[in-house]
Design an enzyme around this catalytic site. Structure first.
Site, PDB file in Angstrom:
ATOM      1  CG  ASP A  11      -2.143  -1.153   1.190  1.00  0.00           C
ATOM      2  OD1 ASP A  11      -2.106  -1.606   0.113  1.00  0.00           O
ATOM      3  OD2 ASP A  11      -2.706  -1.001   2.228  1.00  0.00           O
ATOM      4  CG  ASP A 130     -12.536  -3.603  -2.256  1.00  0.00           C
ATOM      5  OD1 ASP A 130     -11.551  -4.269  -2.579  1.00  0.00           O
ATOM      6  OD2 ASP A 130     -12.448  -2.186  -2.193  1.00  0.00           O
TER       7      ASP A 130
END
Lengths: 259, 225
Positions: A11, A130
């Site tokens: 990330d 997601d």
């Protein structure tokens, strides 16, 4: 035989690698190029960079990161996070990315995936999904299953995750990156039912993501979830395990891995 | 060692190919060749070696190559294929053959044979999961004898059955088995590298295949067919 892949996920925000729990509580985890080089030495099969920068000003900071990683690390690099247009694909590929991952923008306008895939080929177009298991009223109304969320997991788009994955593959996605919102950051293992439902439903590879806490979770993602690849962040970032250890464990469970 | 031209005909991302070729060239030390990324037919003609990459749909790749510089770039590539070391990668390999099933596209006809789609739609892997197309990821490459002898010199120092990175839905099927320089198992065994005379080409991506991939580019830069 094609190996099952292990993909460390980095990330990135503000030029640094961070790791959050349930998409919040960010912690600094180090320099992207150093981390990428270390994972390459450990035998990582690919690397995924997720740009979690909230502003468009900060967005372009990922381009020099990808450029420097791509000049030193010769394995496939995927970039996702805030990718909105076919032109974003061009800029990221030119910086050295091999694949680009769409998420919210694909939900907002599914034709975008068709356009990007026709222009650059399915091999470089990933659709990230997601997904969250339905509960409460949604469960009562639609029965068991998973809904697609966007905006960092805050917004239920009321799309069935399996149907959405199938549609994205038809539109030209070359790969599906599937994250369980319920499991992400919990270290309790992948949502194996979700992984298997999507993997069995689509003709393209599926990367399982969200929830890895131990090495056996990675192997379960492949054997029980039928994932083609497994993605994890924190177990590798904080030195709990190396990619090499993960591969040794998977090999001991009879999974083909590149060693 | 002279100059290496990486052909840029406007298809996809050449950065990773050129970076890897530059990296491999630097590893050769004092004899390092100059690497240029170019669409200029004169530069291709002047180069000592040529790398022909390719990404995306073969029909688009063929069209872009044919139309670049009014066909002069294609002519320069054909001359290279007849006269100096040429390495094709991915669609850059597929284009060398006569024809591809992908959108029924004629190729360059530099190697007899066809490019076929994986026929794995209902096939299951040994673990019960379905075969995915594109094949995406790392797979092993078996090295084949070249001209009846040892494996091709471009394999030097790379172990047999080494892992390389693939991403493709179509694969080459050369008409002459002697042109298969490497093969890989995915549902069935298919040709994953081809070679003849001064041409060597791979379906997989050496530029994304870590140390073994860089070794292949180094060997290509040293190869004297």
């Amino acid at each position: 035989m094609l190996a099952k892949r292990i993909i460390p996920c980095l990330d990135v925000t503000g030029g640094r690698v961070v790791k959050g729990i349930n998409f919040v509580e960010l912690r600094d985890a180090g320099d992207p190029v150093e981390i990428a080089a270390r994972y390459n030495e450990q035998g990582a099969d690919e690397l995924t960079f997720l740009d979690i920068t909230a502003t468009s000003d900060g967005r372009d900071l990922i381009l020099p990161i990808i450029e420097s990683v791509a000049s030193q690390v010769f394995i496939p690099l995927t970039v996702g996070g805030g990718v909105r247009s076919v032109d974003d694909v061009r800029r990221l590929l030119n910086a050295g990315a091999d694949k680009v991952s769409f998420n919210s923008a694909a939900v907002a306008r599914p034709e975008l995936i068709r356009e990007a895939s026709e222009r650059y080929g399915a091999q470089c177009i990933v659709v990230a999904i997601d997904a969250k298991r339905r509960t409460g009223e949604d469960l009562a109304a639609k029965g068991p299953g998973w809904d697609v969320y966007t905006h960092g997991g805050r917004k239920n788009m009321h799309l069935d995750a399996v149907a959405w994955a199938r549609q994205m593959a038809e539109f030209g996605a070359g790969e599906i990156l599937l994250t369980s919102m319920d499991r992400d950051g919990t270290r309790s293992g992948f949502d194996l039912d979700l992984t298997r439902a999507v993997s069995d439903a689509v003709p393209v590879p599926v990367i399982a993501s969200g929830g890895v806490g131990k090495l056996d979770d990675l192997a379960d993602g492949v054997t029980l979830g039928r994932a083609d690849a497994v993605l994890a962040a924190s177990i590798f970032h904080y030195g709990d395990h190396t990619v090499g250890e993960a591969k040794a464990l998977m090999a001991s469970r009879g999974i083909p891995v590149r060693q | 060692m002279g100059r290496v031209a990486v052909i840029d005909y406007g298809m996809g991302n050449l950065r990773s190919v050129s970076q890897a070729v530059i990296h491999a060239a630097q590893a050769l030390g004092g004899a390092a060749p100059e690497v240029i990324v170019t669409a200029d037919p004169a530069a291709v003609r002047a180069a000592d070696r040529v790398v022909l990459p390719g990404q995306g749909a073969m029909r688009d790749c063929m069209r872009e190559l044919r139309e670049a510089h009014d066909g002069e770039l294609l002519a320069a590539v054909r001359e290279a294929a007849a006269s100096k070391p040429l390495m094709g990668v991915c669609v850059g390999m597929q284009m060398l053959l006569d024809h591809s099933e992908e959108q029924d596209t004629p190729g360059l006809g530099l190697m007899p044979g066809r490019v076929l789609r994986f026929r794995l739609d209902d096939a299951l892997q040994p673990d019960g999961s379905r075969y995915k197309v594109p094949q995406m990821g790392w797979n092993r490459v078996r090295q084949h004898a070249f001209q009846g002898g040892a494996p091709h010199p471009v394999w030097a120092g790379v172990p047999d059955e080494a892992w390389f990175y693939f991403v493709h839905s179509y694969h080459a099927a050369p008409a002459d088995a002697a042109h298969t320089a490497g093969s890989t198992e995915y549902g069935a065994r298919f040709t994953s590298a081809v070679a003849r005379d001064n041409i060597f080409a791979t379906q997989f991506h050496p530029e994304k295949s870590a140390a073994h991939g860089l070794a292949l580019y180094r060997n290509f830069l040293r190869w004297r067919p």
